[in-house]
Write an enzyme that holds these catalytic residues in place. Structure first.
Site, PDB file in Angstrom:
ATOM      1  N   GLU A 105       0.852  -1.197   0.000  1.00 10.96           N
ATOM      2  CA  GLU A 105       0.000   0.000   0.000  1.00 10.96           C
ATOM      3  C   GLU A 105       0.882   1.239   0.000  1.00 10.96           C
ATOM      4  OE1 GLU A 105      -3.413   1.771   2.978  1.00 10.96           O
ATOM      5  OE2 GLU A 105      -3.324  -0.394   2.656  1.00 10.96           O
ATOM      6  N   ASP A 107       0.176   5.380   0.555  1.00 16.15           N
ATOM      7  CA  ASP A 107      -0.905   6.229   1.068  1.00 16.15           C
ATOM      8  C   ASP A 107      -0.612   7.718   0.997  1.00 16.15           C
ATOM      9  OD1 ASP A 107      -2.312   3.977   1.872  1.00 16.15           O
ATOM     10  OD2 ASP A 107      -1.518   4.020   3.904  1.00 16.15           O
ATOM     11  N   GLU A 109      -2.852  10.521   2.961  1.00 17.92           N
ATOM     12  CA  GLU A 109      -3.994  10.770   3.835  1.00 17.92           C
ATOM     13  C   GLU A 109      -3.925  12.220   4.322  1.00 17.92           C
ATOM     14  OE1 GLU A 109      -5.377   6.674   5.934  1.00 17.92           O
ATOM     15  OE2 GLU A 109      -3.582   7.600   6.772  1.00 17.92           O
TER      16      GLU A 109
END
Length: 303
Positions: A105, A107, A109
């Protein structure tokens, strides 16, 4: 007058056709994966043909969309405009993720704020199920006033996190240090907004003010230059095709596999001026500095 009315009707029909065609093209590649009642889309303007997808969060649900198939290596990005005003408790995200048991993953955010306080951008890297690589920065602009580009370059040597034309983070291939790398798992593209009030703003001290709902995050200019892997599993034919594309593409070329002088300078500037948390310097959390950290930051500016 009759001819003018006919021309106007034809123009409106043409504009509607372009809008529907652009929307259909986008939804050929993506689908709403939760909170469909909080999702709407429109064209940025009739001439550009750029579809804008607005994701909403209310006290019933957040919302999000996902690509219909995963990608292996490449350059993937989009433009976002974040929730304005008091966005405390909200989390707007854009990320890549696999579906393997030991998943990978990457990310972005965006952690909401109370009015007048800056947004925090948190990035993270999971490689074969191992994460805990959070870095947090303040942005050098207001991400609620206009759209800004957030992208990932992923090849056999490194992974770059980019904001507009600035590299804010690099994760090098450090398999020689026994650090897993993201090299065989295709990843889907996800975008979402959701309620993270238990931790997102000052560790959960500032809760979501539901009197301000719905909270809207806006996405546009979806940019994918990659290899689509149409099977979810570790399909050898898909992998072979994507590796061939990698080594024949610009994003897998020698120049893309190393940092430029500008990118090194950008990383130094980000580290010195904008980083507010880095797992690499968290002595309370880690007994030893993670081995990959020495490679993933250039030499720091002097104190």
């Amino acid at each position: 007058m009759g001819r003018m009315k006919i021309k106007l009707v034809l123009l409106l029909c043409t504009t509607l056709f372009i809008s529907m065609a652009q929307a259909s093209k986008f939804w050929d590649d993506f689908y709403v994966n939760f909170g469909d009642w909080n999702v709407n889309y429109r064209n940025d303007n009739a001439d550009s043909g750029n579809i804008v997808v607005n994701l909403g969060l209310d006290n019933t649900s957040g919302s999000g969309f996902r690509s219909k198939y995963p990608f292996l290596y490449g350059h993937i990005g989009m433009k976002l405009k974040l929730v304005g005003g008091n966005s405390a408790g909200t989390v707007t995200s854009y990320y890549l993720a696999s579906v393997f048991e030991k998943w990978c993953e990457l990310d972005f955010e965006f952690l909401g704020n109370v009015s007048g306080e800056p947004y925090i951008l948190q990035t993270n890297v999971f490689a074969e199920g191992k994460g805990d690589r959070e870095q947090r920065i303040y942005l050098w602009f207001d991400p609620t006033e206009d759209y800004h580009y957030y992208g990932i370059l992923w090849n056999q040597n490194l992974i770059l996190f980019m904001v507009d034309d600035v590299v804010i983070r690099v994760f090098h291939n450090s398999k020689d240090l026994e650090i897993p790398y993201l090299e065989y798992q295709p990843m889907y593209v996800y975008s979402s907004i959701w309620n993270g009030e238990r931790w997102a703003t000052r560790g959960g001290a500032d809760k979501t003010d539901w009197s301000l709902q719905p909270f809207i995050a806006s996405y546009k200019d979806f940019d994918v230059d990659s290899c689509a892997a149409h099977s979810e599993g570790n399909d050898k034919d898909d992998s072979h095709r994507c590796y061939n594309k990698l080594y024949s593409s610009w994003y897998g070329g020698a120049d893309a596999g190393k940092l430029t002088n500008k990118q090194i300078d950008d990383l130094k500037r980000i580290q010195y001026n904008y980083v507010i948390y880095d797992y690499c310097t968290d002595a309370e959390r880690f007994d030893e500095t993670p081995k990959e950290c020495s490679r993933n930051w250039p030499q720091s500016y002097p104190a």
